[in-house]
Design an enzyme around this catalytic site. Structure first.
Site, short mmCIF file in Angstrom:
data_model
loop_
_atom_site.label_atom_id
_atom_site.label_comp_id
_atom_site.label_asym_id
_atom_site.label_seq_id
_atom_site.Cartn_x
_atom_site.Cartn_y
_atom_site.Cartn_z
N PRO A 2 20.03 16.90 23.58
CA PRO A 2 20.44 17.60 24.80
C PRO A 2 21.90 17.34 25.13
O PRO A 2 22.41 16.22 25.00
CB PRO A 2 19.51 16.98 25.86
CG PRO A 2 18.33 16.50 25.10
CD PRO A 2 18.87 16.04 23.79
N GLU A 3 22.59 18.40 25.55
CA GLU A 3 24.00 18.30 25.93
C GLU A 3 24.09 18.48 27.44
O GLU A 3 23.08 18.48 28.15
CB GLU A 3 24.81 19.34 25.15
CG GLU A 3 24.69 19.13 23.64
CD GLU A 3 25.46 20.15 22.81
OE1 GLU A 3 26.52 20.63 23.26
OE2 GLU A 3 25.00 20.47 21.69
#
Length: 264
Positions: A2-3
Site C-alpha cells: 500500500p502507498e
C-alpha cells in the site's frame, strides 16, 4: 505494498470508527505482528489496555493511533489490513492482533496474510513516533516543501524513479504512483536527477500530487483482496492506471504498446 492513497484511506476509516473510543483489551494472536515491539506481546497488550484513542494520523506509508501522549504505530507491509466489525464474528486465520473497546461496539482487527506488517507501541509518539522521524513529509502534508525537495533532487546522483521511492526524500510514493506520475510528466524513469531542470521537477511534483489526490478520491488501487479499507471495500483507481501493470496494452496518449522495463 500500500502507498499513500491506500494508507490514507485506511487512516480516514480508523479516524471515523476508532477515534474517541477506549480500548478494553488488546490481544496479540501472532507474535510476528509485534516483533518490533521489543518488550514483547504481553507488554504490548498491557500498554494498550485502557488507552483512549484520540486521533488517527499518517506520514507516508505509516499510520498511527494517538493515545494520549503515546502512539500505536503501524505499517501495513504487503498485505496488512485494519478491519472493524461485529466483535462476535469469527476470527479469520490471518488475524494477528485484536482490539476490543469498552463501549462493546465494533472491534478492530489487524489482519496480515503475509505477516510483513507490524505494530509498535511508542511512548511519547503521538505527534510523530520516533521510529519514523527520519521519513520525509509527503506531497499532501502542509510541511511538504517543493523548493527544498527540488534542491535535494538536483544534488542526488541517481535515477528519478529511484529518488521518488526514497522515503527520506519524499514519502508515500511507491512503484504504482511513481510510474503514473513519471508518465504524466513525460519523464523517463532512469533520467539522472542531476540533469533535471527546475521546470521539469515542478512538472513532476505536480504530477505526483495530482495522481496521489486522484487515487485517494478513488479509495486507492486494489489489484486483489490484500488491500481493502476498514469496511472491507476495495479501491478502484486501478481502472484509471495509464501504464503501471499495463504491459502490451496501448498507451492512452500515443497508442504504442506499453513496455515493461526491469527496475531494481
Amino acid at each position: 505494498m500500500p502507498e499513500l492513497p491506500e494508507v490514507e484511506t485506511v487512516r480516514r476509516g480508523l479516524e471515523h470508527h476508532v477515534a474517541g473510543r477506549t480500548v478494553a483489551a488488546a490481544q496479540v494472536l501472532h507474535p510476528r505482528a509485534v516483533r518490533r515491539h521489543l518488550a514483547g506481546p504481553l507488554d504490548f497488550e498491557a500498554a494498550m489496555a485502557g488507552r483512549v484513542i484520540t486521533a488517527a494520523r499518517r506520514r507516508g506509508k505509516y499510520l498511527w493511533l494517538s493515545a494520549g501522549e503515546d502512539a500505536l504505530l503501524a505499517h501495513l507491509g504487503m498485505s496488512g489490513q485494519f478491519l472493524v466489525g461485529d466483535p462476535d464474528r469469527p476470527t479469520g486465520p490471518h488475524v494477528r492482533a485484536r482490539f476490543t473497546f469498552r463501549d462493546a461496539g465494533p472491534d478492530l482487527r489487524f489482519t496480515d496474510q503475509r505477516t510483513f506488517g507490524h505494530l509498535i507501541f511508542v511512548p511519547g509518539g503521538h505527534e510523530l513516533p520516533a521510529p519514523i522521524a527520519h521519513i520525509a513529509p509527503d506531497p499532501l502534508e502542509p510541511a511538504f516543501d517543493r523548493e527544498v525537495l527540488a534542491a535535494r533532487l538536483r544534488k542526488r546522483r541517481t535515477g528519478i524513479k529511484r529518488a521518488l521511492l526514497d522515503q527520506s526524500l519524499i514519502s508515500g510514493v511507491g512503484n504504482i504512483y511513481a510510474d503514473e506520475a513519471l508518465w504524466r510528466a513525460r519523464l523517463h524513469w532512469a533520467r539522472p536527477t542531476e540533469t533535471m531542470t527546475r521546470p521539469e521537477i515542478a512538472r513532476l511534483l505536480a504530477s505526483v500530487t495530482d495522481v496521489l489526490t486522484e487515487a485517494l478520491q478513488a479509495g486507492g488501487t486494489s489489484f486483489d483482496a490484500l488491500y481493502i479499507n476498514v469496511n472491507g471495500e476495495s479501491g478502484y483507481f486501478d481502472r484509471s492506471l495509464a501504464v503501471y501493470g499495463q504491459e502490451d496494452r496501448p498507451c492512452p496518449r500515443c497508442g504504442t504498446p506499453v513496455r515493461r522495463d526491469r527496475f531494481m
